[in-house]
Write an enzyme that holds these catalytic residues in place. Sequence first.
Site, PDB file in Angstrom:
ATOM      1  CG  ASN A   1     -19.186  23.648   1.371  1.00 33.58           C
ATOM      2  OD1 ASN A   1     -20.278  23.589   0.816  1.00 33.58           O
ATOM      3  ND2 ASN A   1     -18.667  22.626   2.037  1.00 33.58           N
TER       4      ASN A   1
ATOM      5  CE  LYS B   1     -19.865  23.012   5.564  1.00 29.54           C
ATOM      6  NZ  LYS B   1     -19.369  22.338   6.738  1.00 29.54           N
TER       7      LYS B   1
ATOM      8  CG  HIS C   1     -17.156  18.565   2.275  1.00 31.32           C
ATOM      9  ND1 HIS C   1     -17.607  18.173   3.515  1.00 31.32           N
ATOM     10  CD2 HIS C   1     -16.687  19.828   2.421  1.00 31.32           C
ATOM     11  CE1 HIS C   1     -17.416  19.176   4.370  1.00 31.32           C
ATOM     12  NE2 HIS C   1     -16.862  20.180   3.735  1.00 31.32           N
TER      13      HIS C   1
ATOM     14  CD  GLU D   1     -20.090  18.847   6.080  1.00 36.67           C
ATOM     15  OE1 GLU D   1     -20.741  19.335   5.133  1.00 36.67           O
ATOM     16  OE2 GLU D   1     -19.526  19.566   6.943  1.00 36.67           O
TER      17      GLU D   1
ATOM     18  CD  GLU E   1     -12.733  21.374   3.800  1.00 38.18           C
ATOM     19  OE1 GLU E   1     -12.971  22.584   3.968  1.00 38.18           O
ATOM     20  OE2 GLU E   1     -13.618  20.534   3.619  1.00 38.18           O
TER      21      GLU E   1
ATOM     22  N   GLY F   1     -16.413  22.916  11.077  1.00 40.01           N
ATOM     23  CA  GLY F   1     -17.634  23.286  11.781  1.00 40.01           C
ATOM     24  C   GLY F   1     -17.517  23.209  13.298  1.00 40.01           C
TER      25      GLY F   1
ATOM     26  CB  SER G   1     -12.948  26.468  12.256  1.00 45.29           C
ATOM     27  OG  SER G   1     -13.877  25.455  12.607  1.00 45.29           O
TER      28      SER G   1
HETATM   29  C1  PEP Z   1     -16.190  23.035   5.094  1.00 45.69           C
HETATM   30  O1  PEP Z   1     -17.236  22.462   5.319  1.00 45.69           O
HETATM   31  O2  PEP Z   1     -15.621  22.864   4.011  1.00 45.69           O
HETATM   32  C2  PEP Z   1     -15.652  23.916   6.131  1.00 45.69           C
HETATM   33  C3  PEP Z   1     -14.387  24.242   6.079  1.00 45.69           C
HETATM   34  O3  PEP Z   1     -16.522  24.313   7.098  1.00 45.69           O
HETATM   35  P1  PEP Z   1     -16.210  25.358   8.303  1.00 45.69           P
HETATM   36  O4  PEP Z   1     -15.481  26.517   7.691  1.00 45.69           O
HETATM   37  O5  PEP Z   1     -17.558  25.733   8.824  1.00 45.69           O
HETATM   38  O6  PEP Z   1     -15.371  24.629   9.288  1.00 45.69           O
END
Ligand code: PEP
Length: 249
Positions: free
Chosen positions: A10, A12, A95, A97, A167, A173, A213
């Site tokens: 992703n 972003k 997501h 976000e 998630e 993040g 992460s």
């Molecule tokens: C995400 O935004 O879907 C995600 C998993 O981000 P990160 O791997 O940076 O935690």
Amino acid sequence: MARKKIIAGNWKMNKTPSEAVALANELKALVDTDEVDVVFCVPAIDIIPVVDAVKGTKISVGAENLYFEESGAYTGEISPNMLVDAGVKYVIIGHSERREYFAETDETVNKKILKALEHNITPIICCGESLTQRKQGVYIDWIRMQIKIAFQNVTADQAKTCVIAYEPIWAIGTGETATADQAEEVCLAIRECIKEVYDEATADAIRIQYGGSMNAGNAKELLAKPDIDGGLIGGASLKPDFKDIVFPN
Ligand code: PEP
């Protein structure tokens, strides 16, 4: 049943079109494989050049969002037909976000899933709890609710083709990963919920990713769990290390 793993980046709101092409060219040499489904989910403006950059490889390109109407007066939105015409195969839906900053709800997530499926775009359906919900012990209930609303009016045959990304918001993040056991507990609960809503065959077929992460150091342990069929990767998808998630060692 053996489910093929799916590792999706992703990207972003990172990478201009020319930067995205450079990254796609760098990564495609590292992660072009038949063993695992590899997807680059990229900003809308990067879709066409990245589709072009990965042509001739097994890598698919995904979008980070779509709108649930076919066309019309929806300034700034992107329709499923536009994505299909551009070569998109997957789309991230719901997501955290987008839920937090763009007011997406379980109901709009459901509408987007139905629209993606109508156009044969595979939805990567995100769900996950906040840290408060985890501490309150309501995280499984919360995620079951998200899943049940997300899949309203989705048929079993359609559900089998979907991807769910678990998630935990507290792990996105932040550098803080769910342990493999924590991630497995929820991915198994999601599969059980799908079994309740549909049947065993659907629960067996659907692919469930972990995201939060995930990186070269923790991917192997997470991906070894029986109900974790892949990863949705943010930060680490923008680096050559992404290959160590596709091929964990
Ligand atoms: C995400 O935004 O879907 C995600 C998993 O981000 P990160 O791997 O940076 O935690």
